[in-house]
Design a protein around this motif. Structure first.
Motif, PDB file in Angstrom:
ATOM      1  N   LYS A   1     -39.872 -28.369   5.495  1.00  0.00           N
ATOM      2  CA  LYS A   1     -40.957 -28.861   4.654  1.00  0.00           C
ATOM      3  C   LYS A   1     -42.343 -28.580   5.224  1.00  0.00           C
TER       4      LYS A   1
ATOM      5  N   THR B   1     -47.949 -36.305   5.733  1.00  0.00           N
ATOM      6  CA  THR B   1     -47.528 -36.019   7.105  1.00  0.00           C
ATOM      7  C   THR B   1     -48.692 -36.216   8.076  1.00  0.00           C
TER       8      THR B   1
ATOM      9  N   PRO C   1     -34.263 -36.803   7.274  1.00  0.00           N
ATOM     10  CA  PRO C   1     -35.718 -37.040   7.215  1.00  0.00           C
ATOM     11  C   PRO C   1     -36.439 -36.651   8.501  1.00  0.00           C
TER      12      PRO C   1
ATOM     13  N   TRP D   1     -37.910 -32.710   9.019  1.00  0.00           N
ATOM     14  CA  TRP D   1     -38.785 -32.187   7.976  1.00  0.00           C
ATOM     15  C   TRP D   1     -39.466 -30.889   8.390  1.00  0.00           C
ATOM     16  N   GLN D   2     -39.746 -30.688   9.693  1.00  0.00           N
ATOM     17  CA  GLN D   2     -40.427 -29.462  10.104  1.00  0.00           C
ATOM     18  C   GLN D   2     -39.527 -28.240  10.023  1.00  0.00           C
TER      19      GLN D   2
ATOM     20  N   VAL E   1     -29.859 -29.510   6.248  1.00  0.00           N
ATOM     21  CA  VAL E   1     -31.098 -28.887   5.789  1.00  0.00           C
ATOM     22  C   VAL E   1     -30.890 -27.469   5.269  1.00  0.00           C
TER      23      VAL E   1
END
Length: 471
Positions: free
Chosen positions: A286, A242, A279, A282-283, A411
């Motif tokens: 992930k 990242t 995708p 992600w924050q 998510v």
């Protein structure tokens, strides 16, 4: 190994067979236990007992969801299987009250789940499910399993019949392709973070350690290693793909992406849009908890108080291109910085791969159902809004999925906060009734341009009226 003798109870069809006993199917089992009138449900798990990420129960590490996101509370606060009732049964309710903790430690969540698993009926550990088939003559699913002994060896074979199935087989650690040969070799410690505590002493003894991965697990492992190594001789690298060691999106409105409202909105989006959206988010799931980021910076800062900098290198925006052994005892990583376009080599004595998890392949387990399955454009299992795999109409039973539907439900699929709601949704669908009434609205955000009645004023038209789509 012998076949299981005829057993009237096994031959009698169940209403539900759960495959896998992780938190999600444990939630389903706990709520199924409370369905009025009873539900014939049984659950199989190949491990000998309940275990939840034992390699990451690092001292002090906390859940990223509040304690209210236990197995049952958000669907049935009066259930006997709540976290608060667990504390009460252990005479810990008042200490917890004075501790004023909204986010509990991972080890405490694991202890709570083991308490539920020990108390619930119908859970069968040491049972490995081998195959699932549809028996058209009996109008039932057949579930073949192997009973395992204390050493994990096959002891007996069995078969159960059921009207419905709930798949909760969980995820498995993901190892990037360049590092797979090294992870399989014992000479140099290249381990996944899922096994961190098992190898912690060996890692602390290594001269130089590299942690790869920018999520919560990577941050927790890096922090634990940093705290345990001598000041000025930390010899740590922390690498991530990242662009930054970024904080988790934890604003109040941001968290509404983990509500049933958003799940329903996401499921209704076109398949192509869903595939592009996950995708980019992600924050939401992930990144790193801000308290952990703060603790890392505080520890690094503390080690600089008397001059000098800690021997720790933190570099985001890096990918591992290839990897290999050096003199059989060290690892050489070939790195590329995506923004600079530069490449370099890093030699290290141990690697911790905090590279996340992937859904377990279901191909062999569900091979007998493959002719009946419907798939999306990418070949993945199609899943309807009620968490059921889409099957041929000839199959009258349902196969529900837990944490294998991120591509259809977003998510929130792996999030513990939606466990109780999803379990209740499955049971409402399975029974055709509503043993667990669920809220009509769960978010202040309206995620799409859709018609919605004003809250508390049924029938009143909203201010926003959608127009007909223009072709």
């Amino acid at each position: 190994m012998t076949g299981t003798p005829p057993n009237e109870e096994l031959d009698r069809p169940h209403d539900l067979v759960g495959i896998g006993i992780g938190p999600f199917n444990l939630s389903l089992a706990a709520l199924a236990h409370g369905v009025p009138g009873g539900l014939a449900a049984t659950f199989y798990e190949q491990r000998p007992s309940f275990r939840w990420h034992p390699g990451l129960l690092i001292d002090g590490a906390t859940l990223q969801v509040p304690f209210l996101a236990d197995l049952v509370t958000l669907a049935d606060p009066a259930s006997p299987w709540t976290f608060l009732n667990h504390l009460r049964s252990r005479d810990r309710l008042f200490p917890f009250y004075f501790a004023e903790r909204f986010h509990i430690q991972r080890a405490e969540y694991d202890a709570y789940c083991r308490w539920v698993a020990d108390g619930l009926p119908g859970l069968h550990f040491g049972h490995q499910v081998d195959a699932v088939r549809w028996n058209a003559e009996r109008d039932l699913f057949e579930v073949d399993f192997t009973q395992l002994d204390a050493d994990g060896e096959a002891e007996a074979l069995g078969r159960a019949y059921t009207r419905n199935i709930a798949l909760g087989v969980g995820t498995e650690p993901y190892v990037p392709e360049p590092l797979r040969p090294l992870a399989d070799a014992a000479a140099v410690p290249v381990i996944h973070s899922a096994d961190y505590l098992e190898h912690r002493d060996r890692l602390l003894a290594a001269e130089h350690v590299t942690v790869i991965g920018s999520g919560q697990s990577g941050a927790e492992v890096f922090l634990d290693l940093l705290r345990a190594r001598p000041a000025g001789a930390e010899k740590l690298h922390w690498l991530a793909r990242t662009e930054a060691f970024a904080p988790m999106e934890y604003s109040k409105l941001g968290l509404e992406h983990f509500t049933p409202d958003y799940t329903r909105y996401f499921h209704a989006l076109p398949e192509k849009v869903r595939g592009e959206l996950v995708p980019r988010q992600w924050q939401l799931h992930k990144a790193i908890d801000t308290d952990t980021i703060t603790a890392i910076h505080d520890e690094l800062y503390r080690r600089s108080l008397h001059g000098g900098w800690p021997d720790a290198v933190l570099t985001p925006g890096v990918t591992v291109r290839t990897a290999g052994r050096v003199a059989t005892t060290r690892v050489e990583l070939h790195l590329e910085h995506t923004q600079q376009g530069t490449r370099s080599r890093l030699t290290t004595d141990a690697v911790v791969l905090a590279t996340g998890y992937r859904e377990r392949p279901l191909g062999s387990l569900l091979a007998g159902l493959d002719p009946y399955m419907r798939r999306d454009g990418a070949g993945r299992h199609a899943v309807d809004a009620e968490f059921r795999m889409k099957l041929d109409p000839a199959v009258t039973g349902s196969v529900y999925v837990q944490n294998a539907e991120r591509h259809t439900h977003g998510v929130g699929a792996p999030d513990l906060g939606l466990a109780a709601w999803r379990s209740a949704s499955i049971l409402n669908s399975l029974t055709g009734k509503e043993p667990y009434p669920l809220p009509r609205r769960t978010a202040f955000t309206s995620f799409g341009l859709e018609r919605r009645e004003a809250p508390g004023i049924p029938g009143q038209a909203p201010a926003l009226v959608p127009l007909e789509s223009e072709c």
